[in-house]
Design a protein around this motif. Structure first.
Motif, PDB file in Angstrom:
ATOM      1  N   SER A  34       0.623  -1.053  -0.053  1.00 55.71           N
ATOM      2  CA  SER A  34      -0.084   0.149  -0.313  1.00 55.71           C
ATOM      3  C   SER A  34       1.015   1.678  -0.042  1.00 55.71           C
ATOM      4  CB  SER A  34      -1.082  -0.435   1.089  1.00 55.71           C
ATOM      5  OG  SER A  34      -0.145   0.672   2.427  1.00 55.71           O
ATOM      6  N   ARG A  35       1.800   0.955   0.719  1.00 56.59           N
ATOM      7  CA  ARG A  35       3.028   2.338   0.698  1.00 56.59           C
ATOM      8  C   ARG A  35       3.108   2.985  -0.528  1.00 56.59           C
ATOM      9  NH1 ARG A  35      -0.085   2.597   4.439  1.00 56.59           N
ATOM     10  NH2 ARG A  35       0.395   2.871   6.246  1.00 56.59           N
ATOM     11  N   THR A  36       3.685   1.236  -1.950  1.00 55.04           N
ATOM     12  CA  THR A  36       4.545   2.243  -2.554  1.00 55.04           C
ATOM     13  C   THR A  36       3.699   1.411  -3.679  1.00 55.04           C
ATOM     14  OG1 THR A  36       5.369  -0.334  -2.685  1.00 55.04           O
ATOM     15  CG2 THR A  36       6.626   1.001  -1.507  1.00 55.04           C
ATOM     16  N   GLY A  37       2.998   0.934  -3.468  1.00 52.27           N
ATOM     17  CA  GLY A  37       1.917   0.400  -4.941  1.00 52.27           C
ATOM     18  C   GLY A  37       1.675  -0.072  -6.113  1.00 52.27           C
ATOM     19  N   ASP A  52       1.103   5.596  12.877  1.00 53.04           N
ATOM     20  CA  ASP A  52      -0.333   6.844  13.273  1.00 53.04           C
ATOM     21  C   ASP A  52      -0.726   7.470  12.529  1.00 53.04           C
ATOM     22  OD1 ASP A  52       1.417   8.135  11.031  1.00 53.04           O
ATOM     23  OD2 ASP A  52       2.499   9.601  11.539  1.00 53.04           O
ATOM     24  N   GLY A  53      -1.475   8.754  12.243  1.00 54.74           N
ATOM     25  CA  GLY A  53      -2.025   9.089  11.217  1.00 54.74           C
ATOM     26  C   GLY A  53      -2.088   8.378   9.618  1.00 54.74           C
ATOM     27  N   THR A  54      -0.809   8.276   9.696  1.00 50.74           N
ATOM     28  CA  THR A  54      -0.391   8.579   8.248  1.00 50.74           C
ATOM     29  C   THR A  54       0.288   7.520   7.439  1.00 50.74           C
ATOM     30  OG1 THR A  54       2.142   9.444   8.346  1.00 50.74           O
ATOM     31  CG2 THR A  54       0.162  11.115   7.965  1.00 50.74           C
ATOM     32  N   GLY A  55       0.590   6.865   8.151  1.00 47.92           N
ATOM     33  CA  GLY A  55       1.718   5.280   7.955  1.00 47.92           C
ATOM     34  C   GLY A  55       2.851   4.540   9.842  1.00 47.92           C
ATOM     35  N   MET A  76       7.438   4.659   7.045  1.00 45.47           N
ATOM     36  CA  MET A  76       7.020   4.916   5.823  1.00 45.47           C
ATOM     37  C   MET A  76       5.021   5.667   5.774  1.00 45.47           C
ATOM     38  SD  MET A  76       7.823   1.695   2.423  1.00 45.47           S
ATOM     39  CE  MET A  76       9.235   0.941   3.531  1.00 45.47           C
ATOM     40  N   GLY A  77       4.812   6.780   5.100  1.00 40.33           N
ATOM     41  CA  GLY A  77       4.082   6.847   5.619  1.00 40.33           C
ATOM     42  C   GLY A  77       2.940   7.021   4.160  1.00 40.33           C
ATOM     43  N   SER A  78       1.280   7.700   4.253  1.00 37.37           N
ATOM     44  CA  SER A  78       0.735   7.124   2.836  1.00 37.37           C
ATOM     45  C   SER A  78       0.260   8.007   2.076  1.00 37.37           C
ATOM     46  CB  SER A  78      -1.173   7.087   3.795  1.00 37.37           C
ATOM     47  OG  SER A  78      -0.585   8.150   4.573  1.00 37.37           O
ATOM     48  N   GLU A  79       1.163   9.479   2.823  1.00 39.27           N
ATOM     49  CA  GLU A  79       1.298  10.692   2.029  1.00 39.27           C
ATOM     50  C   GLU A  79       2.639  11.161   1.136  1.00 39.27           C
ATOM     51  OE1 GLU A  79      -1.048  12.144   0.770  1.00 39.27           O
ATOM     52  OE2 GLU A  79      -2.456  10.632   3.046  1.00 39.27           O
ATOM     53  N   GLY A  99      10.875  14.792  21.894  1.00 39.25           N
ATOM     54  CA  GLY A  99      10.198  15.083  21.679  1.00 39.25           C
ATOM     55  C   GLY A  99       9.677  15.232  19.868  1.00 39.25           C
ATOM     56  N   ILE A 100      10.370  14.019  19.558  1.00 38.14           N
ATOM     57  CA  ILE A 100      10.383  13.733  17.698  1.00 38.14           C
ATOM     58  C   ILE A 100       9.395  12.846  17.373  1.00 38.14           C
ATOM     59  CG2 ILE A 100      11.696  13.763  16.004  1.00 38.14           C
ATOM     60  CD1 ILE A 100      11.625  16.666  17.528  1.00 38.14           C
ATOM     61  N   GLY A 101       8.533  12.538  16.789  1.00 38.78           N
ATOM     62  CA  GLY A 101       8.314  10.981  16.427  1.00 38.78           C
ATOM     63  C   GLY A 101       8.268  10.663  14.900  1.00 38.78           C
ATOM     64  N   PRO A 102       8.491   9.606  14.677  1.00 41.88           N
ATOM     65  CA  PRO A 102       8.806   8.990  13.630  1.00 41.88           C
ATOM     66  C   PRO A 102       8.702   9.786  12.011  1.00 41.88           C
ATOM     67  CG  PRO A 102       7.610   7.008  15.244  1.00 41.88           C
ATOM     68  CD  PRO A 102       7.152   8.289  15.669  1.00 41.88           C
ATOM     69  N   MET A 103       7.278  10.280  12.203  1.00 45.08           N
ATOM     70  CA  MET A 103       7.161  11.174  10.940  1.00 45.08           C
ATOM     71  C   MET A 103       7.210  12.231  10.553  1.00 45.08           C
ATOM     72  SD  MET A 103       3.907  12.342   8.963  1.00 45.08           S
ATOM     73  CE  MET A 103       3.976  13.855  10.669  1.00 45.08           C
TER      74      MET A 103
END
Length: 157
Positions: A34-37, A52-55, A76-79, A99-103
């Motif tokens: 799904s991340r790469t198509g 998270d909200g994107t991946g 890897m995120g969806s966007e 204080g830094i998230g993966p995305m």
């Protein structure tokens, strides 16, 4: 880390939900496709451990013969967000502790977070690597794996 609540704080915190266990091989293959198509890919080189909200972040099993804790953490995120977050699973807890998230680790060059004392205490208990700033961990991982983003982009359809 899986039992830890990450506070999103209306966009000012970390948007990350760790899983209690790695995704199954089938779920990981679906995640990569799904991340790469790219429907022909196999997710065997990854172990997804949160979202998270994107991946989500995953271990990238690129160091043959090394245990999972020594594999790099990637996102890897969806966007289209994609990159290396930490050089090892043991380094990873220091990133959210700062204080830094993966995305955010892969999307932004300004890696000045808001340290979280609860997450720092958790990292102190579980990380086997010494405490370092998120910036140092992320930039070190990017330098160690400079071709990761290019390689993932080559898989995209």
């Amino acid at each position: 880390m899986a039992a830890t609540e990450f506070g999103h704080d209306e966009g000012n915190g970390i948007d990350f939900e760790p899983y209690a266990a790695f995704d199954s091989a089938e779920e990981t293959t679906d995640w990569l496709r799904s991340r790469t198509g790219n429907p022909g890919l196999d997710g065997g080189a990854y172990r997804v451990f949160g979202q998270d909200g994107t991946g989500g972040p995953a271990l990238w099993c690129v160091r043959p013969g090394h245990p999972l804790v020594e594999q790099p953490v990637v996102f890897m995120g969806s966007e289209g967000a994609c990159g290396v977050v930490a050089g090892s699973l043991s380094d990873f807890p220091w990133v959210p502790a700062d204080g830094i998230g993966p995305m955010e680790a892969v999307e932004y060059d300004d890696l000045a977070g808001r340290p979280d004392p609860v997450l720092a205490e958790l990292a102190e208990r579980h990380a086997t690597t010494p405490r370092r700033l998120a910036r140092e961990i992320v930039l070190g991982a990017r330098a160690e794996f400079p071709g990761y983003v290019r390689d993932v982009e080559a898989l995209c359809r």
